[in-house]
Design a protein around this motif. Structure first.
Motif, PDB file in Angstrom:
ATOM      1  N   THR A 132       0.835  -1.025  -0.020  1.00  0.00           N
ATOM      2  CA  THR A 132      -0.209  -0.087  -0.045  1.00  0.00           C
ATOM      3  C   THR A 132       0.754   1.174  -0.144  1.00  0.00           C
ATOM      4  O   THR A 132       0.426   2.311   0.014  1.00  0.00           O
ATOM      5  CB  THR A 132      -0.970  -0.135   1.176  1.00  0.00           C
ATOM      6  OG1 THR A 132       0.022  -0.200   2.399  1.00  0.00           O
ATOM      7  CG2 THR A 132      -1.860  -1.236   1.187  1.00  0.00           C
ATOM      8  N   VAL A 133       2.148   1.011  -0.047  1.00  0.00           N
ATOM      9  CA  VAL A 133       3.116   2.333   0.036  1.00  0.00           C
ATOM     10  C   VAL A 133       3.170   2.932  -1.604  1.00  0.00           C
ATOM     11  O   VAL A 133       3.239   2.222  -2.269  1.00  0.00           O
ATOM     12  CB  VAL A 133       4.502   1.912   0.395  1.00  0.00           C
ATOM     13  CG1 VAL A 133       5.396   2.668   0.160  1.00  0.00           C
ATOM     14  CG2 VAL A 133       4.603   1.630   2.150  1.00  0.00           C
ATOM     15  N   SER A 134       3.070   4.137  -1.504  1.00  0.00           N
ATOM     16  CA  SER A 134       3.009   4.736  -2.756  1.00  0.00           C
ATOM     17  C   SER A 134       4.486   5.114  -3.287  1.00  0.00           C
ATOM     18  O   SER A 134       4.735   4.846  -4.545  1.00  0.00           O
ATOM     19  CB  SER A 134       2.259   6.331  -2.806  1.00  0.00           C
ATOM     20  OG  SER A 134       2.927   7.100  -1.701  1.00  0.00           O
ATOM     21  N   THR A 172       1.184   8.568   2.830  1.00  0.00           N
ATOM     22  CA  THR A 172       1.158   7.222   1.947  1.00  0.00           C
ATOM     23  C   THR A 172       2.668   6.607   1.701  1.00  0.00           C
ATOM     24  O   THR A 172       2.764   5.387   1.242  1.00  0.00           O
ATOM     25  CB  THR A 172       0.398   7.160   0.723  1.00  0.00           C
ATOM     26  OG1 THR A 172       0.824   8.416  -0.012  1.00  0.00           O
ATOM     27  CG2 THR A 172      -1.247   7.538   1.075  1.00  0.00           C
ATOM     28  N   GLN A 173       3.604   7.375   1.855  1.00  0.00           N
ATOM     29  CA  GLN A 173       4.971   7.011   1.728  1.00  0.00           C
ATOM     30  C   GLN A 173       5.613   6.392   2.737  1.00  0.00           C
ATOM     31  O   GLN A 173       5.114   6.658   4.121  1.00  0.00           O
ATOM     32  CB  GLN A 173       5.951   8.088   1.335  1.00  0.00           C
ATOM     33  CG  GLN A 173       5.665   8.985  -0.016  1.00  0.00           C
ATOM     34  CD  GLN A 173       6.198  10.135  -0.241  1.00  0.00           C
ATOM     35  OE1 GLN A 173       5.920  11.296   0.108  1.00  0.00           O
ATOM     36  NE2 GLN A 173       7.655  10.025  -0.893  1.00  0.00           N
ATOM     37  N   LYS A 202       5.670   6.221   7.512  1.00  0.00           N
ATOM     38  CA  LYS A 202       6.208   5.089   8.127  1.00  0.00           C
ATOM     39  C   LYS A 202       7.587   4.842   7.982  1.00  0.00           C
ATOM     40  O   LYS A 202       8.095   4.871   6.905  1.00  0.00           O
ATOM     41  CB  LYS A 202       5.357   3.676   7.643  1.00  0.00           C
ATOM     42  CG  LYS A 202       4.039   3.460   8.334  1.00  0.00           C
ATOM     43  CD  LYS A 202       4.304   2.157   9.018  1.00  0.00           C
ATOM     44  CE  LYS A 202       3.021   1.508   9.713  1.00  0.00           C
ATOM     45  NZ  LYS A 202       2.368   2.203  10.902  1.00  0.00           N
ATOM     46  N   LEU A 258       4.333  12.493   1.520  1.00  0.00           N
ATOM     47  CA  LEU A 258       2.749  12.078   1.891  1.00  0.00           C
ATOM     48  C   LEU A 258       2.933  10.890   2.984  1.00  0.00           C
ATOM     49  O   LEU A 258       3.778  10.313   2.813  1.00  0.00           O
ATOM     50  CB  LEU A 258       2.209  11.850   0.343  1.00  0.00           C
ATOM     51  CG  LEU A 258       1.984  12.649  -0.661  1.00  0.00           C
ATOM     52  CD1 LEU A 258       1.878  11.864  -1.949  1.00  0.00           C
ATOM     53  CD2 LEU A 258       1.042  13.624  -0.244  1.00  0.00           C
TER      54      LEU A 258
END
Ligand code: F6R
Length: 365
Positions: A46-48, A95-96, A123, A93
């Motif tokens: 799920t990491v962009s 999401t990274q 994260k 972001l």
């Protein structure tokens, strides 16, 4: 304790097969030939994209990691030296995810980069040797490199252990993202499992030749290292290691950059060390090597059996390693560059384990 070695650096070079085998035990399930999850809280699926930051040799292992994450996991990687990363005010972001690579886990710039990413909600994974370190404590997930204490200021076993861990993580990421299948994972893991044995063989095989070659190399003032693909970060690492401990001026370049500047320096006084396994970059690198030869440059060619057979160019020396899979080539090709720096420094009579002006852990900017 140096055992029967003259320097800690030499001991640390020679203990790599055993140490890496131990480190792999943490990441690899030998029975199923898969990468273990080990409670990692980074879900690469799920990491962009991935941000990587580190200093010095740790940065260069991250640069190899970038090639792997992009190739095996199709995961975009942004990487920078920590002293730039921390001040770039880059847009990030949540999401990274971010990886910070540090042997000591205390490097000031790397820690500051970590905190910047944390504030931005990313994260955080720490690829560290010292598990009790500040960088490890502040991360969400620790990926230990398990290299054991590294005493020599010039990093050797920590580098190859960082590489082994990054290789394992990129394979895991590839599985989570569905960009490699179970059979490809087994095949890649199989190569990782074989690696310590190949390393032992290579260390024994090349030692006499590298020692003799180092005597010649110690007479030069400047050296250029070239490589493409994952051999490009290795060229940078080769140059870094050589300058750190022998004080010979060395530069590493992407082989394709040769004609954009450094070719002006080529003459018989500056050996060019070309790192080129017989991979998909080989032909291109050899054509750069041809350009060096045509200008009277002296070449030290670090290649494998297929690569040696495929080139007819005259060299000052050709160091031939066994043919290995692309995924383990960076660790295997690290060995000749470490030994070359080590023996050259020994001939120069420098303080190999404590080179001038350098500290093992850089806790100030
Ligand atoms: C080179 C070397 C240094 C370190 C750098 C980062 O041989 O040892 O370039 O790699 O100072 O240190 P760590 O990994 O402790 O963050």
């Amino acid at each position: 304790d140096k055992g029967n070695h003259r320097h800690f650096m030499e001991k640390e070079i020679y203990e790599q097969p055993e140490i890496i085998s131990h480190a792999l035990g943490y990441y690899v399930d030998f029975a199923t030939q898969t990468i273990k999850a080990n409670g990692s809280t980074i879900d690469f699926a799920t990491v962009s994209s991935l941000a990587i930051s580190a200093c010095g040799t740790a940065f260069l292992s991250g640069l190899v990691g970038k090639y792997w994450f992009e190739r095996y996991a199709r995961l975009p990687v942004e990487i920078d030296v920590a002293s730039e990363f921390r001040y770039r005010e880059m847009p990030l972001l949540p999401t990274q995810a971010a990886l910070f690579i540090s042997q000591s886990g205390e490097t000031a710039d790397t820690l500051a980069s970590l905190r910047y990413c944390k504030e931005n909600g990313l994260k955080i994974g720490a690829v560290v040797n010292v598990k009790e370190s500040t960088i490890a404590r502040e991360a969400d997930t620790i990926y230990p490199i398990l290299a054991g204490p590294e005493i020599g200021v010039a990093s050797t076993k920590a580098f190859t252990c960082q590489l082994a861990v990054l290789a394992a993580l990129s394979i895991k990421a590839g599985r989570q993202r569905g960009t490699i299948d179970a059979a490809q994972e087994r095949e890649l893991v199989h190569h990782l499992i074989e690696m310590p044995r190949v390393m032992s063989r290579v260390l024994n095989l090349i030692q006499p030749q590298i020692e003799a070659l180092s005597r010649d190399l110690s007479k030069y003032k400047d050296v250029l290292y070239l490589g493409r693909g994952t051999s490009y970060p290795l060229a940078l690492e080769g140059a870094l290691k050589l300058k750190e401990i022998s004080y010979i001026h060395a530069e590493g370049y992407a082989a394709g950059e040769l004609k954009h500047g450094p070719i002006a320096l080529i003459d018989e006084n500056m050996p060019v060390i070309v790192i080129a396994p017989y991979d998909r970059f080989y032909e291109k690198t050899v054509s750069n090597m041809q350009e060096v030869a045509a200008r009277g440059g002296k070449i030290i060619f670090i290649t494998d059996e297929k690569g040696a057979a495929a080139s007819k160019l005259p060299t000052m020396a050709t160091i031939v390693l066994p043919d290995v899979d692309e995924v383990i080539a960076p660790m295997i090709f690290s060995l000749p560059i470490q030994l070359l720096a080590y023996h050259t420094a020994v001939f120069m009579g420098t303080d190999v384990d404590q080179p001038r002006n350098l500290a093992k852990s850089v806790t100030v900017e």
